[in-house]
Scaffold this motif. Structure first.
Motif, PDB file in Angstrom:
ATOM      1  N   ALA A  63       0.857  -1.052  -0.007  1.00 51.22           N
ATOM      2  CA  ALA A  63       0.059   0.012   0.120  1.00 51.22           C
ATOM      3  C   ALA A  63       0.783   1.278  -0.159  1.00 51.22           C
ATOM      4  O   ALA A  63       0.293   2.318  -0.086  1.00 51.22           O
ATOM      5  CB  ALA A  63      -0.903  -0.118   1.277  1.00 51.22           C
ATOM      6  N   GLY A  64       2.231   0.865  -0.176  1.00 50.04           N
ATOM      7  CA  GLY A  64       2.971   2.217   0.135  1.00 50.04           C
ATOM      8  C   GLY A  64       3.510   2.939   1.387  1.00 50.04           C
ATOM      9  O   GLY A  64       4.224   3.734   1.540  1.00 50.04           O
ATOM     10  N   GLN A  65       3.000   2.051   2.118  1.00 48.57           N
ATOM     11  CA  GLN A  65       3.482   2.622   3.817  1.00 48.57           C
ATOM     12  C   GLN A  65       4.885   2.122   4.119  1.00 48.57           C
ATOM     13  O   GLN A  65       5.059   0.772   3.899  1.00 48.57           O
ATOM     14  CB  GLN A  65       2.488   1.961   4.730  1.00 48.57           C
ATOM     15  N   MET A  66       5.525   3.042   4.815  1.00 47.36           N
ATOM     16  CA  MET A  66       6.838   2.650   5.095  1.00 47.36           C
ATOM     17  C   MET A  66       6.794   1.785   6.239  1.00 47.36           C
ATOM     18  O   MET A  66       5.890   1.729   7.224  1.00 47.36           O
ATOM     19  CB  MET A  66       7.722   3.868   5.555  1.00 47.36           C
ATOM     20  N   ILE A  67       7.585   0.387   6.055  1.00 49.94           N
ATOM     21  CA  ILE A  67       7.671  -0.633   7.102  1.00 49.94           C
ATOM     22  C   ILE A  67       8.964  -0.751   7.536  1.00 49.94           C
ATOM     23  O   ILE A  67       9.072  -1.731   8.716  1.00 49.94           O
ATOM     24  CB  ILE A  67       6.888  -1.670   6.694  1.00 49.94           C
ATOM     25  N   GLY A  68       9.923  -0.235   6.971  1.00 49.85           N
ATOM     26  CA  GLY A  68      11.104  -0.292   7.550  1.00 49.85           C
ATOM     27  C   GLY A  68      12.172   0.534   6.774  1.00 49.85           C
ATOM     28  O   GLY A  68      12.102   0.940   5.801  1.00 49.85           O
ATOM     29  N   PHE A  69      13.416   0.748   7.453  1.00 54.53           N
ATOM     30  CA  PHE A  69      14.580   1.667   6.832  1.00 54.53           C
ATOM     31  C   PHE A  69      15.895   1.168   7.436  1.00 54.53           C
ATOM     32  O   PHE A  69      15.987   0.743   8.670  1.00 54.53           O
ATOM     33  CB  PHE A  69      14.281   3.088   6.835  1.00 54.53           C
ATOM     34  N   ALA A  70      16.939   1.491   6.818  1.00 56.50           N
ATOM     35  CA  ALA A  70      18.363   1.620   7.171  1.00 56.50           C
ATOM     36  C   ALA A  70      19.110   2.953   6.828  1.00 56.50           C
ATOM     37  O   ALA A  70      18.687   3.388   5.579  1.00 56.50           O
ATOM     38  CB  ALA A  70      18.958   0.287   6.583  1.00 56.50           C
ATOM     39  N   TYR A  71      19.647   3.400   7.512  1.00 52.54           N
ATOM     40  CA  TYR A  71      20.801   4.717   7.241  1.00 52.54           C
ATOM     41  C   TYR A  71      21.871   4.232   7.575  1.00 52.54           C
ATOM     42  O   TYR A  71      22.175   3.889   8.677  1.00 52.54           O
ATOM     43  CB  TYR A  71      19.893   5.743   8.409  1.00 52.54           C
ATOM     44  N   VAL A  72      22.777   4.593   6.486  1.00 52.42           N
ATOM     45  CA  VAL A  72      24.162   4.104   6.561  1.00 52.42           C
ATOM     46  C   VAL A  72      25.136   5.342   6.369  1.00 52.42           C
ATOM     47  O   VAL A  72      24.990   6.066   5.481  1.00 52.42           O
ATOM     48  CB  VAL A  72      24.479   3.037   5.245  1.00 52.42           C
TER      49      VAL A  72
END
Length: 171
Positions: A63-72
């Motif tokens: 549905a286009g909802q953010m469910i995870g992320f990584a920042y490096v």
């Protein structure tokens, strides 16, 4: 990860901390201040001038909802190499492999020529995260203390992968 993602990242980050850090970080911070604090951090990081080489990877659901992320932060430490400064998965989706896939996406983005180790920091009291990183082959080194957040400093460990390519296996 774009400047327009700052508020969605802050919301997911706050949601993750509220779930993972309940009983570790003061409830008042988690219940009242964490979103505004994370929002200020992510707006500065993504909408302000770049201060260091960095990249982010975002996972969205159907549905286009953010469910995870990584920042490096590549090359962050002269000995321990690239820092995964943030790795967060929506609490409702933990245990489904998304955290592993995000770390694998980080390694792929860095590319096969990237020979530096990869590391991140984990709170000592965050047992589920420590078990997850151990399953992925992390070494736990350099015990230390966090900078203050939520009014407290807490014991933490550096999780190190000397050869990040090992994260690309599904063992």
């Amino acid at each position: 990860m774009t400047p327009a993602d700052a508020d969605a990242i802050a919301l997911l980050h706050a949601t993750s901390w509220r779930s993972a850090y309940r009983g570790i970080v003061p409830d008042g911070f988690l219940d009242h201040d964490v979103f505004a604090e994370r929002q200020a951090v992510w707006r500065e990081r993504l909408q302000g001038p770049a201060t260091a080489p960095a990249f982010g990877i975002v996972a969205d659901d159907a549905a286009g909802q953010m469910i995870g992320f990584a920042y490096v932060l590549p090359g962050h430490d002269p000995v321990c190499g690239t820092l995964v400064d943030n790795l967060h998965v929506h609490p409702d989706l933990k245990g489904g492999g998304l955290g592993r896939r995000l770390l694998q996406a980080v390694v792929r983005e860095l590319g096969p020529a990237h020979t530096q180790p990869l590391h991140l920091w984990v709170l000592d009291q965050n047992e589920p995260a420590k078990r997850f990183y151990a399953r992925l082959g992390a070494e736990f080194i350099d015990p230390g203390m966090t900078g203050p957040f939520g009014g407290v400093s807490l014991p933490e460990w550096r999780c190190l992968w000397r050869d990040p390519q090992v994260l690309l296996t599904d063992a």
